[in-house]
Design an enzyme around this catalytic site. Structure first.
Site, mmCIF file in Angstrom:
data_model
loop_
_atom_site.group_PDB
_atom_site.id
_atom_site.type_symbol
_atom_site.label_atom_id
_atom_site.label_comp_id
_atom_site.label_asym_id
_atom_site.label_seq_id
_atom_site.Cartn_x
_atom_site.Cartn_y
_atom_site.Cartn_z
ATOM 1 N N TRP A 225 55.177 53.396 61.123
ATOM 2 C CA TRP A 225 55.121 52.304 60.222
ATOM 3 C C TRP A 225 54.318 52.822 58.887
ATOM 4 O O TRP A 225 54.791 52.510 57.661
ATOM 5 C CB TRP A 225 54.698 50.993 60.712
ATOM 6 C CG TRP A 225 54.429 49.721 59.788
ATOM 7 C CD1 TRP A 225 55.239 48.774 59.239
ATOM 8 C CD2 TRP A 225 53.277 49.628 58.935
ATOM 9 N NE1 TRP A 225 54.861 48.152 58.432
ATOM 10 C CE2 TRP A 225 53.592 48.365 58.116
ATOM 11 C CE3 TRP A 225 51.812 50.136 58.977
ATOM 12 C CZ2 TRP A 225 52.566 47.768 57.280
ATOM 13 C CZ3 TRP A 225 50.811 49.419 58.139
ATOM 14 C CH2 TRP A 225 51.308 48.427 57.470
ATOM 15 N N HIS A 226 53.245 53.345 59.178
ATOM 16 C CA HIS A 226 52.450 53.852 58.086
ATOM 17 C C HIS A 226 53.066 54.768 57.135
ATOM 18 O O HIS A 226 52.651 54.942 55.983
ATOM 19 C CB HIS A 226 51.281 54.325 58.734
ATOM 20 C CG HIS A 226 50.077 53.364 59.136
ATOM 21 N ND1 HIS A 226 50.141 52.785 60.430
ATOM 22 C CD2 HIS A 226 49.201 52.528 58.295
ATOM 23 C CE1 HIS A 226 49.382 51.735 60.472
ATOM 24 N NE2 HIS A 226 48.631 51.569 59.552
ATOM 25 N N GLY A 227 53.937 55.866 57.684
ATOM 26 C CA GLY A 227 54.604 56.629 56.826
ATOM 27 C C GLY A 227 55.684 57.554 57.654
ATOM 28 O O GLY A 227 55.528 57.657 58.590
ATOM 29 N N PHE B 173 52.200 52.492 51.909
ATOM 30 C CA PHE B 173 52.764 51.796 53.046
ATOM 31 C C PHE B 173 53.446 50.641 52.793
ATOM 32 O O PHE B 173 54.328 50.252 53.603
ATOM 33 C CB PHE B 173 51.854 51.736 54.139
ATOM 34 C CG PHE B 173 50.858 52.925 54.329
ATOM 35 C CD1 PHE B 173 51.548 54.111 54.196
ATOM 36 C CD2 PHE B 173 49.544 52.581 54.373
ATOM 37 C CE1 PHE B 173 50.447 55.383 54.608
ATOM 38 C CE2 PHE B 173 48.646 53.709 54.667
ATOM 39 C CZ PHE B 173 49.264 55.107 54.493
#
Length: 482
Positions: free
Chosen positions: A340-342, A482
């Site tokens: 989800w962060h990257g 993000f």
């Protein structure tokens, strides 16, 4: 539009005035909130503002269809399309390049070499890559997509009812204080406030709001920006140039930087919302004081960790299963949390690291929490360093950079970044945790007891000091990516 800028100051002053002047006219006021939030987001790109509005309208449509479905099968079908549609949009904008260049192509190369179709693979890359490179990641898409997902799922579960009107839901989704980098506010918390807007009888906690905003500005403009410029960025940009002491300073610098940077955004968001009569949950609670990694995730980015718990970990089975399945659930949850962060292997490895550690730590958590004070302090020191080690994965641009940083941590060398100022800024940034959540409540109550003109004068004086201490220019918040 960045919070700590003159452009935002002018925008917020105008929005604040219109918002409160329109109290007798609820429909006009909701339109002001919608247009103001879309203008804030559209300051980067009006295309993305239209996309945000479309996301709100479409997700509200799915929620309505789920609520009025005649049977469970049709409800489930609408929920599937609602969740799937959100994930598809997020996947296209955020993960297309990663899936094609880092996953599909590396897998296809040996197969094409074996069957003699390498030329066709190269031709496909030449056709597809220009298209992929034109995909621009909308700012904050992960945050508002997760809010939309929780809304659709909560309506499906029967936890909440759909918004009374589409504008109420779009205002919830697009509300500018928390739009770009959180906190991820649940519909059950904010949607009722959007349906029944705060009025003149709503008490405005100016002491709490002002404290959060000024603390956030100090964290971002003074501490986070200085640590990025003088410690974290130099070390992570060229780790081969530094020895162990400088590398440790760089890693610690980034740990304090990302805390001050991200919690600053949440603080300013909470403060701005309070001035407008809305209440957000706090997002940080002294995370580096944790004595276990489980406790860290209950204190760090609380809105994301609770989202992952409620919409991923528990549906997978949570902890009400065998130890092996519980470990699997933790690892899978944090793998997806890292992704989800990257879209990069470093984020996947970062999530995997946390998932593995949590699974190993879980049988000992009760013993850790009931330990005496000395052991808890040792645990806090240990977990802080464990988290700092994981930040190397989070900050590095690729796995090769991770190895470079790890090598620099054991390389002898003359320190060049060590200074009294560096130590002071690190300690000040770390100490800002004493002002998280409700810890400054007594200070806020005291500020509220002062006349408004005294509060305003004090805030202006503190703001001038912050502007004087901070470096020139304001870097974007880390979590904008993000």
């Amino acid at each position: 539009m960045l919070f700590p800028t003159s452009v935002f100051a002018v925008f917020f002053a105008v929005f604040f005035a219109l918002h409160w002047l329109a109290v007798p006219y609820p429909r006009l006021r909701k339109a002001i909130i919608l247009l103001g939030s879309l203008f804030f987001y559209g300051y980067w790109s009006w295309k993305f503002a239209l996309m945000l509005f479309a996301s709100g309208a479409i997700n509200h449509f799915f929620a309505i269809q789920i609520a009025k479905a005649p049977n469970a099968r049709i409800r489930q079908r609408w929920a599937f399309w609602g969740v799937g549609g959100n994930l598809l949009v997020l996947g296209i904008f955020k993960y297309t390049s990663f899936l094609f260049t880092k996953f599909m192509v590396p897998l296809a190369v040996p197969l094409c070499a074996r069957f003699g179709t390498t030329d066709q693979l190269i031709s496909l890359q030449e056709q597809v890559l220009p298209f992929i490179e034109r995909i621009v990641l909308p700012v904050g898409i992960s945050f508002y997509t997760f809010q939309a997902l929780s809304y659709v799922v909560d309506v499906y579960r029967g936890h909440i009812k759909p918004a009374r009107h589409v504008i109420d839901f779009v205002n919830y989704l697009a509300f500018f204080p928390q739009l770009v980098a959180g906190p991820i506010v649940r519909a059950s918390d904010l949607l009722p406030q959007m349906e029944d807007l705060p009025g003149y009888n709503t008490p405005i906690n100016t002491g709490r709001a002002g404290t959060f905003i000024l603390i956030g500005l100090f964290k971002k403009m003074v501490v986070a920006n200085w640590l990025a410029e003088h410690l974290a960025d130099p070390v992570f940009s060229a780790p081969e140039d530094f020895g162990c002491i400088d590398a440790i300073l760089g890693v610690y610098g980034y740990a304090v930087q990302i805390y001050c940077d991200f919690s600053a955004y949440s603080d300013i968001a909470v403060g701005c919302a309070l001035l407008l009569g809305f209440t957000f949950p706090f997002n940080f609670n002294a995370p580096y004081f944790s004595s276990s990694l489980q406790e860290f995730w209950r204190r760090w980015h609380i809105s994301l960790s609770t989202w992952l718990r409620d919409y991923l970990y528990i549906p997978l089975g949570g902890s009400r299963c065998s130890k092996a399945r519980c470990a699997r659930n933790l690892i899978l949850t944090f793998l997806l949390g890292g992704l989800w962060h990257g879209a990069a292997w470093t984020f996947v490895l970062w999530g995997f690291f946390h998932g593995i550690y949590l699974a190993i730590e879980r049988p000992f958590v009760r013993r850790i929490t009931t330990a005496n004070r000395f052991r808890r302090v040792l645990g806090q020191f240990w977990i802080f360093n464990v988290v700092c080690l994981s930040w190397i994965l989070f900050r590095s641009v690729d796995t090769a950079s991770v190895w470079d940083i790890l090598h620099s941590l054991v390389r002898a060398g003359e320190p060049t970044l060590l200074s009294v100022q560096a130590i002071v800024v690190l300690l000040v940034g770390f100490g800002m945790q004493f002002l998280d959540a409700d810890r400054p409540a007594k200070l806020q109550d005291y500020i509220n007891s002062l006349p408004l003109w005294v509060q305003g004068a004090a805030a202006a004086a503190i703001l001038v000091i912050i502007l004087g201490l901070g470096p020139l220019g304001v870097a974007p918040f880390i979590y904008f990516q993000f």
